[in-house]
Design a protein around this motif. Structure first.
Motif, PDB file in Angstrom:
ATOM      1  N   PHE A 144      32.107  28.024  43.266  1.00 38.48           N
ATOM      2  CA  PHE A 144      32.071  29.147  44.197  1.00 38.48           C
ATOM      3  C   PHE A 144      33.259  30.081  44.004  1.00 38.48           C
ATOM      4  CE2 PHE A 144      32.996  30.898  48.485  1.00 38.48           C
ATOM      5  CZ  PHE A 144      31.847  31.653  48.644  1.00 38.48           C
ATOM      6  N   SER A 145      34.375  29.528  43.538  1.00 35.06           N
ATOM      7  CA  SER A 145      35.568  30.347  43.341  1.00 35.06           C
ATOM      8  C   SER A 145      35.404  31.365  42.222  1.00 35.06           C
ATOM      9  CB  SER A 145      36.781  29.462  43.043  1.00 35.06           C
ATOM     10  OG  SER A 145      36.596  28.738  41.836  1.00 35.06           O
ATOM     11  N   PHE A 146      34.289  31.290  41.477  1.00 36.32           N
ATOM     12  CA  PHE A 146      34.030  32.297  40.451  1.00 36.32           C
ATOM     13  C   PHE A 146      33.940  33.687  41.059  1.00 36.32           C
ATOM     14  CE2 PHE A 146      30.923  34.867  38.057  1.00 36.32           C
ATOM     15  CZ  PHE A 146      31.613  34.992  36.859  1.00 36.32           C
ATOM     16  N   LEU A 147      33.669  33.777  42.353  1.00 38.01           N
ATOM     17  CA  LEU A 147      33.622  35.076  43.012  1.00 38.01           C
ATOM     18  C   LEU A 147      34.949  35.817  42.879  1.00 38.01           C
ATOM     19  CD1 LEU A 147      31.582  34.378  46.284  1.00 38.01           C
ATOM     20  CD2 LEU A 147      30.868  35.679  44.268  1.00 38.01           C
ATOM     21  N   MET A 148      36.056  35.080  42.834  1.00 38.68           N
ATOM     22  CA  MET A 148      37.356  35.727  42.604  1.00 38.68           C
ATOM     23  C   MET A 148      37.405  36.360  41.222  1.00 38.68           C
ATOM     24  SD  MET A 148      40.184  33.150  44.282  1.00 38.68           S
ATOM     25  CE  MET A 148      41.492  34.306  43.834  1.00 38.68           C
ATOM     26  N   THR A 149      36.926  35.615  40.224  1.00 34.82           N
ATOM     27  CA  THR A 149      36.887  36.157  38.861  1.00 34.82           C
ATOM     28  C   THR A 149      35.923  37.327  38.769  1.00 34.82           C
ATOM     29  OG1 THR A 149      37.332  33.927  38.017  1.00 34.82           O
ATOM     30  CG2 THR A 149      36.523  35.551  36.439  1.00 34.82           C
ATOM     31  N   TYR A 203      39.250  28.035  41.193  1.00 32.45           N
ATOM     32  CA  TYR A 203      39.247  26.602  40.933  1.00 32.45           C
ATOM     33  C   TYR A 203      38.549  26.248  39.628  1.00 32.45           C
ATOM     34  CZ  TYR A 203      40.200  26.671  45.957  1.00 32.45           C
ATOM     35  OH  TYR A 203      40.724  26.936  47.200  1.00 32.45           O
ATOM     36  N   ASP A 204      37.573  27.043  39.221  1.00 36.67           N
ATOM     37  CA  ASP A 204      36.809  26.696  38.021  1.00 36.67           C
ATOM     38  C   ASP A 204      37.604  27.040  36.766  1.00 36.67           C
ATOM     39  OD1 ASP A 204      36.674  29.421  38.046  1.00 36.67           O
ATOM     40  OD2 ASP A 204      34.538  29.552  37.587  1.00 36.67           O
ATOM     41  N   LYS A 205      36.980  26.795  35.610  1.00 30.47           N
ATOM     42  CA  LYS A 205      37.720  26.955  34.357  1.00 30.47           C
ATOM     43  C   LYS A 205      38.012  28.410  34.018  1.00 30.47           C
ATOM     44  CE  LYS A 205      33.564  26.710  31.416  1.00 30.47           C
ATOM     45  NZ  LYS A 205      32.935  25.955  30.312  1.00 30.47           N
ATOM     46  N   SER A 206      37.388  29.364  34.731  1.00 29.96           N
ATOM     47  CA  SER A 206      37.749  30.766  34.498  1.00 29.96           C
ATOM     48  C   SER A 206      39.176  31.046  34.955  1.00 29.96           C
ATOM     49  CB  SER A 206      36.777  31.706  35.227  1.00 29.96           C
ATOM     50  OG  SER A 206      36.922  31.598  36.636  1.00 29.96           O
ATOM     51  N   GLY A 207      39.711  30.172  35.829  1.00 29.04           N
ATOM     52  CA  GLY A 207      41.094  30.330  36.264  1.00 29.04           C
ATOM     53  C   GLY A 207      42.110  29.803  35.275  1.00 29.04           C
ATOM     54  N   GLY A 321      35.078  48.897  45.056  1.00 22.29           N
ATOM     55  CA  GLY A 321      34.514  48.424  46.316  1.00 22.29           C
ATOM     56  C   GLY A 321      33.651  47.188  46.127  1.00 22.29           C
ATOM     57  N   PHE A 322      32.863  47.159  45.053  1.00 14.81           N
ATOM     58  CA  PHE A 322      32.027  45.995  44.765  1.00 14.81           C
ATOM     59  C   PHE A 322      32.892  44.759  44.521  1.00 14.81           C
ATOM     60  CE2 PHE A 322      29.797  43.254  41.704  1.00 14.81           C
ATOM     61  CZ  PHE A 322      28.646  42.974  42.422  1.00 14.81           C
ATOM     62  N   GLY A 323      33.990  44.933  43.797  1.00 14.25           N
ATOM     63  CA  GLY A 323      34.908  43.820  43.579  1.00 14.25           C
ATOM     64  C   GLY A 323      35.484  43.297  44.881  1.00 14.25           C
ATOM     65  N   ARG A 324      35.789  44.212  45.787  1.00  8.71           N
ATOM     66  CA  ARG A 324      36.324  43.802  47.088  1.00  8.71           C
ATOM     67  C   ARG A 324      35.267  43.048  47.897  1.00  8.71           C
ATOM     68  NH1 ARG A 324      40.767  42.139  48.493  1.00  8.71           N
ATOM     69  NH2 ARG A 324      42.076  43.985  48.547  1.00  8.71           N
ATOM     70  N   VAL A 325      34.016  43.457  47.781  1.00  3.78           N
ATOM     71  CA  VAL A 325      32.942  42.744  48.474  1.00  3.78           C
ATOM     72  C   VAL A 325      32.844  41.308  47.981  1.00  3.78           C
ATOM     73  CG1 VAL A 325      30.438  42.620  48.787  1.00  3.78           C
ATOM     74  CG2 VAL A 325      31.611  44.807  49.024  1.00  3.78           C
ATOM     75  N   MET A 326      32.924  41.110  46.671  1.00  6.69           N
ATOM     76  CA  MET A 326      32.848  39.766  46.099  1.00  6.69           C
ATOM     77  C   MET A 326      33.997  38.895  46.608  1.00  6.69           C
ATOM     78  SD  MET A 326      30.111  39.646  44.265  1.00  6.69           S
ATOM     79  CE  MET A 326      29.414  40.640  45.586  1.00  6.69           C
ATOM     80  N   GLU A 327      35.192  39.444  46.595  1.00  9.46           N
ATOM     81  CA  GLU A 327      36.340  38.668  47.072  1.00  9.46           C
ATOM     82  C   GLU A 327      36.246  38.398  48.575  1.00  9.46           C
ATOM     83  OE1 GLU A 327      40.081  40.277  45.909  1.00  9.46           O
ATOM     84  OE2 GLU A 327      39.941  39.378  43.910  1.00  9.46           O
ATOM     85  N   PHE A 328      35.701  39.354  49.314  1.00  6.33           N
ATOM     86  CA  PHE A 328      35.553  39.160  50.755  1.00  6.33           C
ATOM     87  C   PHE A 328      34.619  37.983  51.043  1.00  6.33           C
ATOM     88  CE2 PHE A 328      33.338  40.172  54.780  1.00  6.33           C
ATOM     89  CZ  PHE A 328      34.434  40.163  55.632  1.00  6.33           C
TER      90      PHE A 328
END
Length: 390
Positions: A144-149, A203-207, A321-328
């Motif tokens: 789920f943390s891929f949303l940050m990436t 948390y995932d390997k993208s980090g 804005g789309f990036g901010r939506v994902m992080e939100f």
């Protein structure tokens, strides 16, 4: 009087041999009289004679003789008249003078341009979403943390569009330097935190490494766009519109009214996932500052007289804005982890609230952006001269 009659007979304009006479009518069948065998009293056309091959009767005016024929039957496309005698059906042909064909062609041309613009919009976002799927399945653990990436990718994508717009058009119009200055600080402070500690990484390997690369590229793109607006294309920069915070500070320094208060806020209210004051404060400062970094750009949109925003600039803002939506979405489920050393969850609430307020400010922008992309038209904001919601 006999001498006068002889002179009149010799005058071609008064004799039957001129172009208006009986012999002239038959001798000049392709001129004013048309076909000598034509018995139609209305005439089979009034074709103008050719002057030097390419004049009024030649190839000018549409390649035919003065637009074809004024009237008569058997006339080609581009005539003034119709098919009846004497041009009875004039002004009714497909290509007639004052007819609807030119208007239809104009409408068709506009539709073609709109369709091309719509296709460009679709391809821009289709490329981004395709790359997103590639990264998700091949470079991410599917957590789920891929949303940050994903949010970071959207920001990088937005600044990539801005660079294409600026360097390709060689213009800095419609771009707020203050917003670029603030985002430069955002990426710089975030990188100083995530390169030293892992508390705020996905948390995932993208980090492991991908998130760092994306943030570094975003910083490079931001600095590149800022340089383009301030150095080579400075003459096209609209400093008269980019006036947010221009009170009691040197020109161009209005962003200080956002950067300084947010800095002190981050110093006093920040989580402690890294257990390091500087690292925790730097990440929190980037988080808070990003929530207000677009305000100068939105304010500049409102100051534009016509309210028209270039579509590539609109893509840039929409991507942020789309990036901010994902992080939100990510922090809605994870804000409780942003706790202070004392265990207070207030930093998490504040981070969530700051992101929410940024999205509220952009609600109107998102709607008019959607309308502009759907219709392949420039983005037009409904009101100017204030900083309400854009």
């Amino acid at each position: 009087w006999r001498a006068t009659i002889l002179e009149i007979k010799k005058d071609p304009a008064m004799s039957s041999e001129g172009p208006y006479g009986r012999q002239g009518f038959n001798a000049n069948a392709q001129g004013y009289g048309g076909n000598p065998n034509n018995n139609n009293g209305a005439g089979s056309g009034y074709t103008a004679p050719s002057y030097s091959g390419s004049g009024y009767g030649g190839q000018s005016y549409g390649g035919q003789s003065y637009g074809g024929q004024y009237g008569g039957g058997g006339q080609p496309q581009g005539q003034y008249g119709g098919s009846g005698p004497g041009g009875v059906d004039s002004f009714q042909g497909d290509n007639s003078y004052g007819g609807g064909d030119s208007e239809d062609k104009s409408k068709t041309g506009k539709k073609s341009l709109a369709l091309a613009a719509l296709n460009q919009n679709v391809f821009i976002w289709l490329g981004f979403f395709t790359a997103s799927l590639f990264v998700y399945f091949l470079m991410s653990g599917g957590d789920f943390s891929f949303l940050m990436t994903y949010g970071a990718m959207a920001r990088m994508f937005g600044f990539g569009i801005l660079n294409v717009k600026t360097w390709k058009s060689k213009r800095a119009s419609g771009v707020s330097i203050k917003t670029l200055q603030l985002y430069t600080l955002v990426f710089f402070f975030r990188l100083t935190s995530i390169t030293r500690h892992e508390g705020y990484l996905p948390y995932d390997k993208s980090g492991d490494w991908l998130y760092h690369i994306i943030e570094i590229l975003a910083l490079i793109f931001t600095v590149s766009a800022l340089y383009a607006c301030m150095v080579p294309f400075k003459s096209t920069y609209q400093n008269d519109l980019d006036t947010f915070g221009e009170m009691h500070v040197p020109p161009g320094m209005g962003a200080i009214y956002l950067a300084v208060p947010v800095f002190f806020l981050a110093c006093f209210i920040h989580p402690s996932l890294n257990s390091d004051f500087l690292s925790d404060m730097a990440w929190t400062y980037a988080m808070y500052l990003e929530s207000v970094a677009l305000i100068p750009q939105l304010y500049m949109f409102q100051k534009q007289t016509a309210g028209v925003v270039e579509l590539l600039t609109a893509h840039f803002v929409a991507a942020l804005g789309f990036g901010r939506v994902m992080e939100f979405f990510f922090w809605v489920y994870s804000y409780h982890e942003l706790a202070s050393r004392s265990g207070s969850k207030f930093p998490g609430y504040l981070a969530l609230f700051s992101q929410f307020m940024q999205l509220v400010l952009m609600l109107d922008f998102f709607w008019y952006y959607f309308v502009a992309v759907k219709n392949a038209t420039p983005l037009v904001l409904p009101s100017q001269g204030g900083m309400n919601a854009v």
